[in-house]
Design an enzyme around this catalytic site. Structure first.
Site, short mmCIF file in Angstrom:
data_model
loop_
_atom_site.label_atom_id
_atom_site.label_comp_id
_atom_site.label_asym_id
_atom_site.label_seq_id
_atom_site.Cartn_x
_atom_site.Cartn_y
_atom_site.Cartn_z
N GLY A 23 0.82 -1.21 0.00
CA GLY A 23 0.00 0.00 0.00
C GLY A 23 0.85 1.26 0.00
O GLY A 23 0.55 2.23 -0.71
N SER A 57 8.35 -4.46 -7.22
CA SER A 57 8.99 -4.95 -5.99
C SER A 57 7.96 -5.54 -5.03
O SER A 57 8.30 -6.35 -4.17
CB SER A 57 9.73 -3.81 -5.28
OG SER A 57 10.71 -3.23 -6.11
N VAL A 58 6.71 -5.11 -5.19
CA VAL A 58 5.66 -5.56 -4.27
C VAL A 58 4.58 -6.38 -4.98
O VAL A 58 3.48 -6.55 -4.47
CB VAL A 58 5.02 -4.36 -3.54
CG1 VAL A 58 6.04 -3.73 -2.60
CG2 VAL A 58 4.49 -3.32 -4.52
N ASP A 129 -1.04 -8.49 18.65
CA ASP A 129 -1.49 -8.28 20.03
C ASP A 129 -2.64 -7.28 20.13
O ASP A 129 -3.36 -7.28 21.14
CB ASP A 129 -0.33 -7.78 20.89
CG ASP A 129 0.81 -8.77 20.98
OD1 ASP A 129 0.55 -9.98 20.81
OD2 ASP A 129 1.96 -8.35 21.20
N ARG A 254 1.61 -15.95 14.51
CA ARG A 254 2.11 -14.83 13.71
C ARG A 254 2.15 -15.13 12.22
O ARG A 254 2.32 -14.22 11.41
CB ARG A 254 3.52 -14.45 14.16
CG ARG A 254 3.57 -13.73 15.49
CD ARG A 254 4.95 -13.16 15.67
NE ARG A 254 5.13 -12.58 16.99
CZ ARG A 254 6.31 -12.28 17.50
NH1 ARG A 254 7.40 -12.52 16.79
NH2 ARG A 254 6.40 -11.74 18.69
#
EC number: 2.7.1.11
Length: 327
Positions: A23, A57-58, A129, A254
């Site tokens: 983004g 790159s993304v 968290d 995670r």
């Protein structure tokens, strides 16, 4: 006007960080600015691991867990001389703005860079968290929640088969949001979170009351660091005469592909961060963090988001009320 924006991920990884990176990168390029990836968090900033990125790159990372930029804990960043070197590295690349994706510690580092180096900094909440103030939800929370609930569902299968009590330890540090949400979604019978004082004897009383009503098995969710769940398991088994088994979910929480909500949230936050940076005036150094509140993008000074008082106000008491009603 901001011309070059850097982006880094710091602290514990969270599903959706890649979507946030994407983004930031795509939005920066859309604004005809240059964007740089900083590898391995503040450690990489100190070591000058900085590389210019383009839209490719993304490519194909929105569905991937973890972070393509890598992450690291770098406690040495608390030392001013190390921050000075990091600022020098940013200046050498002409980077005048930085997007930091992480938790409280990452935010604190960003605020210092803004104060000491005149770098415009925006923090995005990236942690499973959900313990960052200034936002209803952090990037990665809902993916981790799905992972925990799936584990609870599987444990319920075996617990009910053996008429067993299962204790599930969930991540969260000093915040019980993930444990609380998982307990509601998983239909757990008992919950132990940091925000509510824990009394082992009271828990035993509640478990025995459930057994007296005909309850054959139970799931207890508990936030990490409250107590040794192996010792707690032995204590419960001794007091209730029911087989009790502990399960530590650990770092599996995670990982994994981010769920749709985390992808959307991260994408919105990344784009919003760039919008803030592009619109900012160089005369006023920007040091803020982005959040979602009631479905809308908001931003606030980093100092407010890392204050203890604001973190305490974040606790979802209405969720606890629901949990107590349903259990």
């Amino acid at each position: 006007m901001v011309k070059r924006i850097g982006v880094l991920t710091s602290g514990g990884d969270a599903p959706g960080m890649n979507a946030a990176i994407r983004g930031v990168v795509r939005s920066t390029l859309f604004k005809n600015k240059e964007v740089f990836g900083i590898y391995d968090g503040y450690q990489g900033l100190y070591d000058n691991q900085i590389q210019q990125l383009n839209r490719y790159s993304v490519s194909d990372i929105i569905n991937r867990g973890g972070t393509i930029l890598g992450s690291a804990r770098f406690p040495e960043f608390t030392q001013k001389e190390n921050r000075a070197r990091a600022i020098k590295n940013l200046n050498s690349h002409g980077i005048d703005a930085l997007v930091v994706i992480g938790g409280d510690g990452s935010y604190a580092g960003a605020e210092l860079l803004a104060k000491e180096g005149g770098i415009h900094c925006v923090g995005l909440p990236g942690t499973i968290d959900n313990d960052v103030a200034g936002t209803d939800y952090s990037i990665g929370f809902f993916t981790a929640l799905q992972t925990v609930v799936e584990a609870i569902d599987r444990l319920r299968d075996t617990s009910s088969s053996h008429q067993r009590i299962s204790i599930v330890e969930v991540m969260g540090r000093h915040c019980g949001d993930l444990t609380l949400a998982a307990a509601i979604a998983g239909g757990c019978e008992f919950i132990v979170i940091p925000e509510v004082p824990f009394d082992r004897k009271e828990l035993i009383t509640e478990i025995k009351a459930g057994i007296a009503k005909g309850k054959k098995h139970a799931i207890i969710t508990i936030t990490e660091r409250i107590c040794d769940i192996n010792e707690l398991s032995q204590y419960i088994e001794k007091e209730t005469k029911r087989e009790t088994r502990p399960t530590v979910l650990g770092h599996i929480q995670r990982g994994g592909a981010p769920v749709a909500y985390d992808r959307i949230l991260a994408s919105r936050m990344g784009a919003y961060a760039v919008e803030l940076l592009v619109q900012t005036d160089h005369k006023a150094i920007l040091s803020c963090c982005v959040g979602v509140q009631n479905g809308k993008m908001r931003h606030a000074p980093i100092s407010e988001c890392i204050s203890i008082d604001n973190k305490r106000q974040k606790f979802k008491e209405d969720w606890l009320d629901v949990a107590n009603t349903l259990f």
